[in-house]
Motif scaffolding. Structure first.
Motif, short mmCIF file in Angstrom:
data_model
loop_
_atom_site.label_atom_id
_atom_site.label_comp_id
_atom_site.label_asym_id
_atom_site.label_seq_id
_atom_site.Cartn_x
_atom_site.Cartn_y
_atom_site.Cartn_z
N UNK A 41 -1.36 13.70 -10.32
CA UNK A 41 -2.49 14.19 -11.14
C UNK A 41 -3.49 13.08 -11.45
N UNK A 42 -3.03 11.83 -11.53
CA UNK A 42 -3.91 10.72 -11.92
C UNK A 42 -4.61 10.09 -10.72
N UNK A 43 -4.21 10.47 -9.51
CA UNK A 43 -4.74 9.80 -8.31
C UNK A 43 -6.22 10.12 -8.12
N UNK A 44 -7.05 9.08 -7.99
CA UNK A 44 -8.48 9.26 -7.79
C UNK A 44 -8.97 8.17 -6.84
N UNK A 45 -9.19 8.50 -5.57
CA UNK A 45 -9.64 7.46 -4.63
C UNK A 45 -10.95 6.80 -5.08
N UNK A 46 -11.05 5.49 -4.81
CA UNK A 46 -12.22 4.70 -5.21
C UNK A 46 -13.04 4.24 -4.01
N UNK A 47 -12.48 4.36 -2.82
CA UNK A 47 -13.18 3.88 -1.62
C UNK A 47 -12.60 4.58 -0.38
N UNK A 48 -13.46 4.80 0.61
CA UNK A 48 -13.02 5.26 1.94
C UNK A 48 -13.08 4.07 2.88
N UNK A 49 -11.98 3.78 3.58
CA UNK A 49 -11.95 2.65 4.50
C UNK A 49 -11.66 3.13 5.93
N UNK B 279 0.85 -1.18 0.00
CA UNK B 279 0.00 0.00 0.00
C UNK B 279 0.90 1.24 0.00
N UNK B 280 1.01 1.84 -1.16
CA UNK B 280 1.91 2.98 -1.36
C UNK B 280 1.20 4.27 -0.94
N UNK B 281 1.93 5.14 -0.23
CA UNK B 281 1.35 6.42 0.18
C UNK B 281 1.33 7.37 -1.02
N UNK B 282 0.13 7.78 -1.42
CA UNK B 282 -0.01 8.58 -2.64
C UNK B 282 0.75 9.90 -2.58
N UNK B 283 0.89 10.46 -1.37
CA UNK B 283 1.58 11.74 -1.24
C UNK B 283 3.06 11.68 -1.58
#
Ligand code: ZN
Ligand code: ZN
Length: 138
Positions: free
Chosen positions: A105-113, A95-99
């Motif tokens: 620019x391409x990062x788009x979350x698909x779920x909140x956990x 699980x890579x930290x997006x920050x």
């Protein structure tokens, strides 16, 4: 060419991979809040072991997640930036930290956990699922 390339704040840890992202999640668990020092972490699932490091390998901290299962948190030993986590609950994934990505620019979350521990002021996107704890696996 994968879009996954990045590193820590000080630059001692640099990574890249040819793997494609499998899922992007916003994790509101208390451990992510403590480690990041903020309200949540944005994490990108990639196949386990797919990151390649150019400089130093990140250090490890063996945590126990809110699920009660082991979570190995990997971070830069110099500047402390979190880089990725390995959770026993998802043995095939890192699980890579997006920050830490160079290009977000391409990062788009698909779920909140782990929404049950979300900070109360956080407003979540109604267009994507919210789950109280770990996502349904499989
Ligand atoms: Zn660093
Ligand atoms: Zn978390």
């Amino acid at each position: 060419m994968s879009k996954i390339k990045g590193g820590c704040l000080c630059g001692a840890v640099r990574y890249h991979t040819d793997a494609e992202p499998l899922m992007t999640a916003v994790c509101h668990c208390k451990s992510c809040q403590r480690q990041s020092g903020t309200a949540f972490s944005v994490v990108i699932a990639i196949p386990k072991g797919s990151l390649r490091f150019e400089g130093r390998e990140p250090e490890s901290y063996g945590d126990t997640g809110d699920s009660g299962l082991a979570v190995n948190r990997r971070f830069c030993a110099t500047c402390g930036s979190p880089i990725f986590s390995q959770a026993a609950a998802t043995p095939q994934l890192d699980w890579l930290k997006a920050g830490s990505l160079d290009d977000t620019a391409w990062v788009q979350p698909q779920i909140n956990i782990w929404c049950e521990s979300a900070q109360r002021w956080v407003r979540m996107d109604d267009e994507i699922p919210k789950v109280p704890r770990n996502p349904p696996l499989g």
